[in-house]
Design an enzyme around this catalytic site. Structure first.
Site, PDB file in Angstrom:
ATOM      1  N   HIS A 176      42.236  49.269  36.765  1.00 21.86           N
ATOM      2  CA  HIS A 176      43.494  49.236  36.355  1.00 21.86           C
ATOM      3  C   HIS A 176      43.770  50.250  35.238  1.00 21.86           C
ATOM      4  O   HIS A 176      43.073  50.311  34.279  1.00 21.86           O
ATOM      5  CB  HIS A 176      43.777  47.537  35.784  1.00 21.86           C
ATOM      6  N   CYS A 195      42.279  40.575  33.599  1.00 24.53           N
ATOM      7  CA  CYS A 195      41.645  41.735  33.601  1.00 24.53           C
ATOM      8  C   CYS A 195      42.344  42.975  32.901  1.00 24.53           C
ATOM      9  O   CYS A 195      41.519  43.623  32.231  1.00 24.53           O
ATOM     10  CB  CYS A 195      41.445  42.103  35.099  1.00 24.53           C
TER      11      CYS A 195
END
Length: 376
Positions: free
Chosen positions: A280, A136
């Site tokens: 993130h 990710c």
């Protein structure tokens, strides 16, 4: 004529986001979905999937074999158990997978088509049938910085990450929120008293954080009001597996490194879990191969993918647009804090944020399915 496509793991967190994105983009009009379940074979398919038959057994190799394309977000254990049996039974279909199990296999491509569509197309032409979503953090970073990498401007990069609870999974997100709630409860009477001393409140919070009864079975330590500077396995050399993925996966996505007969781009740094929910973030130090003016860098980044958004390097723009709260639920990958660093004109600082469940997980699979439908 629509293609039959097997869907496994569609009820989990990543799978649910994938199903919603497929509905948003009308992908189901292009396929005949066959829904599989690891626990509810024979049950009803989702109500929104008009005309879909009952749920199939996700461990039934004969049922899976009938499908030209399978998309799975069921996780690594499922892939490890089912995939070898399926190929061993002679299945030649296209396998599209969110799990990391096959990611670095020689016969698999990591998919991020806005960045590496030529790599994907070349793989399909030579008969590759395994297409896997990337880490990710790596995928979100490349979606923001594709303009620099694809113009071969990056000599090396250091990435310091600020990774959300969602990277661990749904139970990790629940645990974080539970911790926040319990910490609040522990000091609520003091918080409600304007005369209470903040140091007394702080001591109350710390005591609850250090209380062994605070739920922490998923993270192992408290994350609420805390951070964890280690993610994934210990490789035994001082590096975490999450940190190893940055260089290994970035180069594989871009078609660089020994396997491709070209030099790899060195990428390293530290990965840190923070108390954000599902985005993130990364602070990047980039050594450029040459001195490129900042306005040109901004233009290259903005042109790299249609989702990369340059955020002006001002306090006001940064705090409004370059945060997990601003980005969650969107496909935008803002890139900001762009400035030349004091080490020299070839050194660039940057900060980027991306939704871990969209470009970090579901969206590359959805787009790979579209590509595969023309090839299956």
């Amino acid at each position: 004529m629509t293609q039959a496509v097997g869907l496994v793991g569609w009820r989990g967190m990543v799978g649910s986001v994938l199903m919603q994105r497929m509905r948003d983009e009308n992908d189901f009009a292009l396929i005949e979905p066959v829904f599989f379940s690891t626990s509810n074979a024979g049950g009803a398919a989702p109500a929104w999937a008009e005309g879909a038959g009952s749920l199939q057994n996700a461990y039934d190799i004969d049922a899976l074999k009938k499908l030209p394309i399978i998309v799975t977000a069921q996780g690594g254990d499922y892939t490890s158990e089912v995939y070898p049996k399926l190929r061993g039974a002679g299945w030649q279909g296209i396998w599209i997978d969110a799990a990391s199990t096959l990611r670095m296999a020689d016969d698999a491509i990591i998919v991020l088509d806005p960045v590496n569509r030529p790599v994907i197309d070349a793989a399909l032409k030579r008969g590759v049938r395994n297409f896997v979503g990337g880490n990710c953090t790596v995928s979100c970073m490349l979606m923001g910085l594709a303009g620099l990498f694809n113009n071969d401007l990056v000599e090396w990069m250091s990435s310091m990450t600020y990774q959300a609870a969602s990277g661990g999974g749904a139970q990790h997100m629940r645990e974080l929120l539970t911790q926040f709630g319990l910490l609040n409860q522990a000091v609520k009477p003091l918080l409600d008293d304007p005369a209470a001393a903040i140091l007394d409140i702080d001591r109350g919070v710390l005591a609850r954080q250090q209380d062994p009864s605070l739920p922490q079975e998923h993270f192992g330590v408290p994350l609420g009001g805390n951070l964890i500077p280690w993610i994934d396995k210990d490789l035994g050399d001082g590096m975490s597996r999450e940190e190893w993925k940055a260089e290994a996966e970035t180069n594989k996505i871009l078609g660089r490194g020994a396997a491709f007969g070209t030099p790899a781009t060195p990428i390293d740094g530290l990965c840190v879990r923070i108390g954000a929910m599902r985005c993130h973030s990364q602070a990047l130090t980039i050594k450029l191969k040459r001195d490129v003016p900042l306005d040109e860098i901004e233009d290259l980044i903005a042109a790299g993918t249609q989702w990369a958004k340059v955020v002006p390097n001002t306090k006001e723009d940064t705090v409004k647009a370059l945060t997990p709260v601003a980005v969650t639920g969107t496909l935008d990958i803002p890139v900001g804090r762009l400035r030349k660093l004091s080490m020299g004109l070839q050194y660039l600082g940057a900060f980027t944020v991306g939704d871990q469940l969209l470009w970090g997980a579901a969206e590359p699979l959805r787009r790979m399915l579209r590509i595969a439908l023309a090839e299956a």
